[in-house]
Every structure is written in C-alpha cells, then in structure tokens.
Motif scaffolding. Structure first.
Motif, short mmCIF file in Angstrom:
data_model
loop_
_atom_site.label_atom_id
_atom_site.label_comp_id
_atom_site.label_asym_id
_atom_site.label_seq_id
_atom_site.Cartn_x
_atom_site.Cartn_y
_atom_site.Cartn_z
N ASP A 23 16.96 12.44 47.32
CA ASP A 23 17.65 11.27 47.87
C ASP A 23 18.37 10.47 46.79
OD1 ASP A 23 17.07 11.73 50.50
OD2 ASP A 23 15.65 10.08 50.72
N VAL A 26 21.71 12.14 46.14
CA VAL A 26 22.63 11.96 47.28
C VAL A 26 23.13 10.52 47.30
CG1 VAL A 26 22.86 12.03 49.79
CG2 VAL A 26 21.64 13.86 48.61
N VAL A 29 25.92 10.16 45.00
CA VAL A 29 27.18 10.68 45.57
C VAL A 29 27.82 9.60 46.45
CG1 VAL A 29 28.19 12.40 47.14
CG2 VAL A 29 26.52 13.10 45.41
N PRO A 40 20.77 7.64 51.95
CA PRO A 40 20.80 8.93 52.61
C PRO A 40 20.18 8.93 54.01
CG PRO A 40 20.24 9.22 50.32
CD PRO A 40 20.25 7.73 50.58
N GLU A 113 30.70 14.41 53.22
CA GLU A 113 29.48 14.39 52.39
C GLU A 113 28.40 15.23 53.04
OE1 GLU A 113 25.49 13.62 51.79
OE2 GLU A 113 26.49 12.66 53.49
N TRP A 114 28.23 15.11 54.36
CA TRP A 114 27.20 15.86 55.10
C TRP A 114 27.43 17.36 54.93
CZ3 TRP A 114 22.88 14.24 57.57
CH2 TRP A 114 22.24 15.13 58.42
N THR A 117 26.59 18.30 51.31
CA THR A 117 25.15 18.24 51.06
C THR A 117 24.44 19.39 51.75
OG1 THR A 117 25.23 15.86 50.74
CG2 THR A 117 23.09 16.79 51.29
N THR A 118 24.87 19.73 52.96
CA THR A 118 24.28 20.86 53.68
C THR A 118 24.50 22.16 52.90
OG1 THR A 118 24.54 19.76 55.80
CG2 THR A 118 24.31 22.17 55.86
N ALA A 121 22.31 22.11 49.85
CA ALA A 121 20.90 22.32 50.22
C ALA A 121 20.64 23.80 50.50
CB ALA A 121 20.54 21.47 51.43
#
Length: 170
Positions: A23, A26, A29, A40, A113-114, A117-118, A121
């Motif tokens: 977190d 993120v 970011v 986050p 961003e999502w 980040t996905t 991950a």
C-alpha cells in the motif's frame, strides 16, 4: 537475533509489514499522479460506485470484499475528502454513498492506475511459488471455518473462557 526466519508466531506482524510495503508504494504512485493523501483503499470503493452507481455501505463491503466496518470507515474518509456524499437509505440505519463530481473527474486517472497496479500485481505473483491472492482467499476461508480465537482455544484452552471457544469465524 536468531539466525532463522520468523515463523507463524509473527504472522500478523509480517502480514502488516507486507501490506505496508504494497500500500505504501501504491500511495506513492497516487502522490506521483498529483493525488497526495489518496489512499489505496479508496480506489475499490470509488470504482464500485462508478460501475454500479450509488450504493449502501453493506453493498460496498460486499463489492470490495471487506467488512461492513472497514467499508464504513473508508466511506467516511472518502466523504471527508469530498469524494462521496452520503444520503439516508430506505431505513434510518442505512446510508447511501454517491460519487461527487470531483471523484468522477478522477476516474480516468484511477482507471489507468488500477490497470497498471493489476498488471504489476500479476507480475509480482508470477515471481512467487504460489499466487498470493489465492493463498489469501484460502486463508480467509480457513479463518471463516474456524477463527484464530478458536484455534488458540484448541491449543491452550485455559486462555479462552469456555463460553467464548465456539465464537464465529474471522
């Protein structure tokens, strides 16, 4: 200092450290994107509201996979930041969250961003011998079957009063 890595006795401490690392980066970011203070934990709620429209705290908890209490705290923080408004629901106990125009203006950045980040991950999990997301699902299911309190009572019955040994899951 022991020469061996910490074991399950420090599980909670190590999980909090892992969450802080994930977190924290993120959140950095978000700051890089000009959103300092954006947390986050906000994004799943904002995305759920963007996708499904106004929702109750209970519905947001279900949509984001957190407890009602955690969803309520997050929505309260979002309201404080001017990203959601709350209106009464069909009964006095229910509150309905609505995105504000400010939150809606952030959606393109949050969606980008999502997605990033996905993807990051997925790459992170590919480096592990076992997908962390799957392990988390299995751990939550196991704690749903028998809470940590019940497990402690099994190995040390004197620590947990008998009337509390069969309390529900996590």
């Amino acid at each position: 200092m022991p020469d061996r890595p910490p074991g399950p006795e420090l599980l909670g401490t190590r999980l909090r450290h892992l969450l802080d690392l994930l977190d924290g980066e993120v959140a950095t970011v978000y700051a890089d994107l000009g959103l300092p203070g954006f947390r986050p934990r906000f994004t799943p709620v904002v995305r759920a509201l963007a996708a499904d429209g106004p929702a109750s705290i209970r519905a947001l908890a279900e949509a984001t996979g957190v407890t009602h209490s955690a969803a309520s705290q997050t929505v309260a923080q979002l309201a404080k930041e001017g990203l959601v408004t709350l209106t009464p629901g069909t009964d006095a106990r229910q509150r309905i969250a609505h995105l504000t125009p400010r939150a809606e203006s952030l959606l393109p950045v949050l969606d980008a961003e999502w997605a990033a980040t996905t993807a990051a991950a997925r790459r992170f999990e590919a480096e592990l011998p076992y997908p962390l997301s799957q392990l988390i699902d299995e751990a939550l299911a196991a704690l749903g079957r028998r809470s940590m309190r019940q497990r402690i009572a099994e190995v040390a019955p004197d620590l947990v009063p008998p009337e509390n040994r069969s309390a529900g899951g996590a």
